[in-house]
Write a protein that holds these residues in place. Sequence first.
Motif, mmCIF file in Angstrom:
data_model
loop_
_atom_site.group_PDB
_atom_site.id
_atom_site.type_symbol
_atom_site.label_atom_id
_atom_site.label_comp_id
_atom_site.label_asym_id
_atom_site.label_seq_id
_atom_site.Cartn_x
_atom_site.Cartn_y
_atom_site.Cartn_z
ATOM 1 N N ARG A 106 -15.407 -8.586 75.478
ATOM 2 C CA ARG A 106 -14.792 -9.401 74.442
ATOM 3 C C ARG A 106 -13.426 -9.802 74.956
ATOM 4 N N THR A 132 -9.682 -12.434 74.506
ATOM 5 C CA THR A 132 -8.836 -13.360 73.751
ATOM 6 C C THR A 132 -8.803 -14.673 74.542
ATOM 7 N N ILE A 133 -8.239 -15.690 73.942
ATOM 8 C CA ILE A 133 -8.142 -16.973 74.642
ATOM 9 C C ILE A 133 -7.289 -16.817 75.913
ATOM 10 N N GLU A 134 -6.234 -15.990 75.827
ATOM 11 C CA GLU A 134 -5.360 -15.785 76.996
ATOM 12 C C GLU A 134 -6.141 -15.106 78.124
ATOM 13 N N GLU A 135 -6.992 -14.147 77.752
ATOM 14 C CA GLU A 135 -7.786 -13.459 78.787
ATOM 15 C C GLU A 135 -8.804 -14.406 79.420
ATOM 16 N N LYS A 164 -8.889 -24.461 76.258
ATOM 17 C CA LYS A 164 -9.027 -24.091 74.846
ATOM 18 C C LYS A 164 -10.178 -24.885 74.198
ATOM 19 N N LYS A 167 -16.330 -15.158 66.703
ATOM 20 C CA LYS A 167 -14.890 -14.903 66.718
ATOM 21 C C LYS A 167 -14.543 -13.864 65.666
ATOM 22 N N ASN A 225 -11.084 -12.059 64.379
ATOM 23 C CA ASN A 225 -9.627 -12.179 64.544
ATOM 24 C C ASN A 225 -9.337 -13.001 65.798
ATOM 25 N N GLU A 226 -8.565 -12.421 66.747
ATOM 26 C CA GLU A 226 -8.273 -13.254 67.930
ATOM 27 C C GLU A 226 -9.265 -13.014 69.065
ATOM 28 N N PHE A 227 -10.298 -12.200 68.820
ATOM 29 C CA PHE A 227 -11.250 -11.866 69.883
ATOM 30 C C PHE A 227 -12.528 -12.712 69.818
ATOM 31 N N TYR A 228 -12.986 -13.096 71.011
ATOM 32 C CA TYR A 228 -14.263 -13.827 71.130
ATOM 33 C C TYR A 228 -15.280 -12.920 71.789
#
Length: 352
Positions: free
Chosen positions: A43, A45-48, A71, A85, A87-90
């Motif tokens: 899983r 985040t967008i940053e990862e 993005k 999705k 929270n902030e995790f995909y």
Amino acid sequence: MNVDSPNIKSLLSQSLTQMFLTDRLIRFIDEEGISKLLQSMRRFTIEEAIEAFRQKLGYKLQDRVRLRMAKAIIDLLHECEYLEKNNEFYLWIEGKSIETKLSTDEFKVAKDTFKGQVDFFEKCIIYADKFLNGNPPLYSFDSNSTEIWEEFLGNTEFRFARSVLINLLFSGRDDNANVLALCYGPGFDILQMQEQYNIKVTALDFKDIFQSQASHRIVNPKSVKWIKSELWKGFGTPLPFNGGTFDIVFFTCADPYIPEDSRDYVYRDIFRVLKSKGILGILTRSYPDVERKFVKDPFVRRGTLCHDFSESVCEGWYGFYHAHNSLNLFKAIGYRIDTVMLNASIWRLDKP
Ligand SMILES: C[S@@+](CC[C@H](N)C(=O)[O-])C[C@H]1O[C@@H](n2cnc3c(N)ncnc32)[C@H](O)[C@@H]1O
């Protein structure tokens, strides 16, 4: 092609171009190894995800436009229900593999009927790999690219949308309205306005590269007041007109080229040059909103993300703005919001 024909309307309503574009970008995501990479991350985040694109795929994601493309990919995969999705995790949905939706027949119809648009996006997506690896933009607003812009902007879907906007702005008004065609490009805006209404057009763009193309296209080039581009340095600089000059400002397919920090200035300056009771008409797309309040149609939501991604390889692209930001901006300037329609792609704003 008659934009009012039932055929066109029915094809448009089937969202074939949106589906084509989505299939094409999903294929790119698969071929680039993006889907495999994301599936391998438990899983993220967008940053990862962005960091993984840099390290594993070698993408040079430093600047605003390329980061935005990354993005858009994640938003598209979420929109197409490959990603969940939390929270902030995909999270890649267990067992979900990449698939395309158009049948061979639909694919062929989309290619034939929406050729200019489909070809343009296809060329952009083919180049996207190079662009993400740090190569310069594919197309600019220069004399080498005028044919490409003509092919793209003359497409059936935009023609239909322009005619809807024209009716929304002009119906019920007296003849001879004083209209500014702002960023007229290859001239489809002026052509369609002249076909539908008897108006006085002033044409302004930030370069003169399109003027002869536009003059050849339109019905009555002599009736148009062409303003030399040396008088306007583009978005963020004042329009070369006195306050209260125009009844209507017609502004299509150019909002996503306005730099974010100039947007307030641009729309204030348009407000200035409008007469009281004047109207601004905008044709654009709005970035799909989480609440689905503005961009409701699922095909349009996907197609818009793909469009945003694809046109990013063109110089000066800033991307589609969020409709709620646009709405707040327009209200703060003093516009009355008369109409927002077709998934917040068509806007009529009135100056009180
Ligand atoms: C995609 S074209 C749309 C042209 C036309 N309105 C149409 O719909 O066919 C974008 C337009 O924005 C103009 N444009 C791009 N960057 C600009 C800038 N920084 N300042 C002013 N105009 C710009 C281009 O010259 C071009 O006319």
